[in-house]
Design a protein around this motif. Structure first.
Motif, short mmCIF file in Angstrom:
data_model
loop_
_atom_site.label_atom_id
_atom_site.label_comp_id
_atom_site.label_asym_id
_atom_site.label_seq_id
_atom_site.Cartn_x
_atom_site.Cartn_y
_atom_site.Cartn_z
N HIS A 159 -8.83 25.74 21.62
CA HIS A 159 -9.46 26.83 22.37
C HIS A 159 -9.12 28.17 21.71
O HIS A 159 -10.00 29.01 21.49
N VAL A 160 -7.85 28.36 21.39
CA VAL A 160 -7.41 29.59 20.74
C VAL A 160 -8.07 29.74 19.37
O VAL A 160 -8.54 30.82 19.00
N GLN A 161 -8.11 28.66 18.60
CA GLN A 161 -8.73 28.72 17.28
C GLN A 161 -10.23 29.02 17.39
O GLN A 161 -10.78 29.76 16.55
N ALA A 162 -10.87 28.48 18.43
CA ALA A 162 -12.30 28.74 18.63
C ALA A 162 -12.55 30.21 18.97
O ALA A 162 -13.52 30.82 18.51
N VAL A 163 -11.66 30.79 19.77
CA VAL A 163 -11.79 32.22 20.09
C VAL A 163 -11.65 33.07 18.83
O VAL A 163 -12.38 34.04 18.63
N ARG A 164 -10.73 32.68 17.97
CA ARG A 164 -10.56 33.40 16.71
C ARG A 164 -11.84 33.32 15.87
O ARG A 164 -12.29 34.33 15.31
N ARG A 165 -12.42 32.12 15.80
CA ARG A 165 -13.63 31.93 14.98
C ARG A 165 -14.84 32.66 15.56
O ARG A 165 -15.60 33.30 14.85
N GLN A 166 -15.02 32.54 16.87
CA GLN A 166 -16.24 33.05 17.49
C GLN A 166 -16.17 34.54 17.82
O GLN A 166 -17.17 35.25 17.71
N TYR A 167 -14.98 35.00 18.20
CA TYR A 167 -14.87 36.38 18.67
C TYR A 167 -13.96 37.27 17.82
O TYR A 167 -13.88 38.47 18.04
N GLY A 168 -13.25 36.67 16.86
CA GLY A 168 -12.43 37.47 15.95
C GLY A 168 -11.19 38.06 16.58
O GLY A 168 -10.62 39.02 16.05
N LEU A 169 -10.74 37.52 17.70
CA LEU A 169 -9.56 38.05 18.37
C LEU A 169 -8.28 37.44 17.79
O LEU A 169 -8.24 36.24 17.50
N PRO A 170 -7.21 38.21 17.66
CA PRO A 170 -5.98 37.73 17.04
C PRO A 170 -5.09 36.95 18.01
O PRO A 170 -3.94 37.32 18.26
N TRP A 171 -5.64 35.90 18.57
CA TRP A 171 -4.87 35.04 19.46
C TRP A 171 -4.14 33.99 18.63
O TRP A 171 -4.65 33.54 17.59
N ILE A 172 -2.96 33.59 19.11
CA ILE A 172 -2.15 32.64 18.36
C ILE A 172 -1.57 31.57 19.29
O ILE A 172 -1.58 31.73 20.51
N SER A 173 -1.06 30.50 18.69
CA SER A 173 -0.42 29.42 19.44
C SER A 173 0.96 29.14 18.86
O SER A 173 1.16 29.22 17.65
N ALA A 174 1.89 28.82 19.75
CA ALA A 174 3.25 28.47 19.33
C ALA A 174 3.61 27.14 19.96
O ALA A 174 3.35 26.90 21.14
N MET A 175 4.22 26.26 19.16
CA MET A 175 4.58 24.92 19.63
C MET A 175 6.09 24.76 19.69
O MET A 175 6.74 24.52 18.67
N PRO A 176 6.67 24.96 20.86
CA PRO A 176 8.13 24.82 20.96
C PRO A 176 8.57 23.37 20.90
O PRO A 176 7.84 22.46 21.33
N THR A 177 9.76 23.16 20.39
CA THR A 177 10.40 21.87 20.48
C THR A 177 10.89 21.69 21.92
O THR A 177 10.52 22.45 22.81
N ASN A 178 11.76 20.72 22.17
CA ASN A 178 12.29 20.50 23.52
C ASN A 178 13.12 21.71 23.96
O ASN A 178 14.07 22.09 23.28
N LEU A 179 12.74 22.29 25.09
CA LEU A 179 13.40 23.49 25.58
C LEU A 179 14.33 23.19 26.75
O LEU A 179 14.12 22.23 27.49
N TYR A 180 15.32 24.04 26.93
CA TYR A 180 16.24 23.90 28.06
C TYR A 180 16.81 25.27 28.37
O TYR A 180 16.72 26.20 27.55
N GLY A 181 17.40 25.41 29.56
CA GLY A 181 18.02 26.67 29.93
C GLY A 181 17.85 26.98 31.41
O GLY A 181 17.47 26.09 32.19
N PRO A 182 18.10 28.22 31.82
CA PRO A 182 17.96 28.61 33.22
C PRO A 182 16.54 28.39 33.74
O PRO A 182 15.57 28.51 32.98
#
Length: 325
Positions: A159-182
């Motif tokens: 979806h983010v990549q499609a927005v970049r292609r179609q609308y030229g917006l600088p949206w990005i995605s980040a893929m975290p590993t296993n997270l933990y904390g408060p």
């Protein structure tokens, strides 16, 4: 327009611009709120699930239309461990697709300049070469115990990549590993492996139990990142990265579940025996992310596993009476 034609040069964000964090009460979202506020952002906001159901498309559009954020982090998701994912795959697929589609469509409709979509390392094939590079996406079969959740997260990346292609917006995605904390989910049936281990060993230490039984063999290797590190990485990426490829966020190191369990047992003061129920599934044998793309932007994690576990156990003990069963 292709994703490579997005015209945007990353740099410092406007600390006075409205910044919306979807999922601001959760593990990652609450850490991002703390990080942004500590860094001088003056108009950071979100909405609780009671105030706004992100599955309600009309309500999401109304919220973003009224608040008009310049920046947005999509950290909201229905999440759970192996048991929850394998028992309720329809819920994980349907609810996450609705949350993502509503928030991203509303962000597009309201001209949100910069969006970060947060996914999960489970998007990668079960038997992907280790450490897992970003280009391993869609090259093999997913882990069956959480494939529905993974498909939803893959849809978000596209979806983010499609927005970049179609609308030229600088949206990005980040893929975290296993997270933990408060603010993690420490429930008995819906939690991920690390908070589940913390609760199990802390309960056993408090009750004086002679033994603890964990799922699986203890041999799978997992990478863990503290949520405060993740929040720091999100802000770093917003100010230093723009590209169509999702960015892996992790430490670049891993440990066996057995080793993690031993650390938690020691921190909680549990001195009994640990048994392993090998009739229960192990999941993916190893899941270590290649973080060279992230490192190339100038970021590395700073909270070591021992320190992070000690902080998380302390937080859990301070808040366990308030947590869901």
């Amino acid at each position: 327009m292709s994703g490579d034609e997005v015209s945007y040069t990353p740099g410092p964000l406007d600390r006075d611009a409205p910044f919306y964090v979807a999922g601001h009460r959760g593990l990652v979202g609450s850490a991002i709120m703390r990080r942004l506020e500590a860094d001088g952002f003056s108009r950071v906001f979100g909405a609780t699930s009671a105030e706004l159901d992100l599955k309600d498309r009309e309500a999401v559009f109304e919220q973003l239309g009224r608040t008009r954020p310049r920046y947005l982090v999509l950290a909201a998701a229905k999440v759970g461990g192996i048991l929850a994912n394998s028992t309720y795959p329809v819920d994980f697929l349907s609810e996450n697709l609705r949350i993502q589609t509503n928030v991203l469509d509303a962000a597009l409709a309201n001209d949100v300049e910069r969006v970060v979509f947060l996914g999960s390392s489970c998007i990668y094939p079960k038997l992907a070469p280790q450490p897992i590079r970003e280009d391993a996406l869609l090259t093999g079969h997913l882990e069956p115990t959480n494939d529905a959740y993974a498909i939803a997260k893959i849809a978000g990346i596209l979806h983010v990549q499609a927005v970049r292609r179609q609308y030229g917006l600088p949206w990005i995605s980040a893929m975290p590993t296993n997270l933990y904390g408060p603010n993690d989910n420490f429930s008995r049936t819906g939690s991920h492996v690390l908070p589940a281990l913390i609760r199990r060993y802390d309960d056993a230490a408090a009750s004086g139990a002679a033994s603890v039984t964990n799922w699986g063999s203890g041999t799978p290797r997992r990478e863990f990142l503290h949520s405060d590190d993740m929040a720091d990485a999100v802000l770093h990426l917003l100010e230093n990265y723009d590209g169509a490829a999702q960015v892996n966020v992790g430490t670049g190191t891993d440990a066996t579940i057995r080793e993690i369990a031993e650390k938690i047992a020691a921190i909680t003061g549990f001195t009994g025996e640990t048994a392993w129920d090998t009739t229960k599934p192990d999941g993916t044998p190893q899941k270590l992310l290649d973080v060279s793309l992230l490192t190339s932007t100038g970021w590395t994690s700073s909270i070591g596993l021992d320190e992070g576990l000690e902080r998380t156990v302390a937080w859990y003990r301070d808040h366990r009476d308030e947590l869901r069963e």
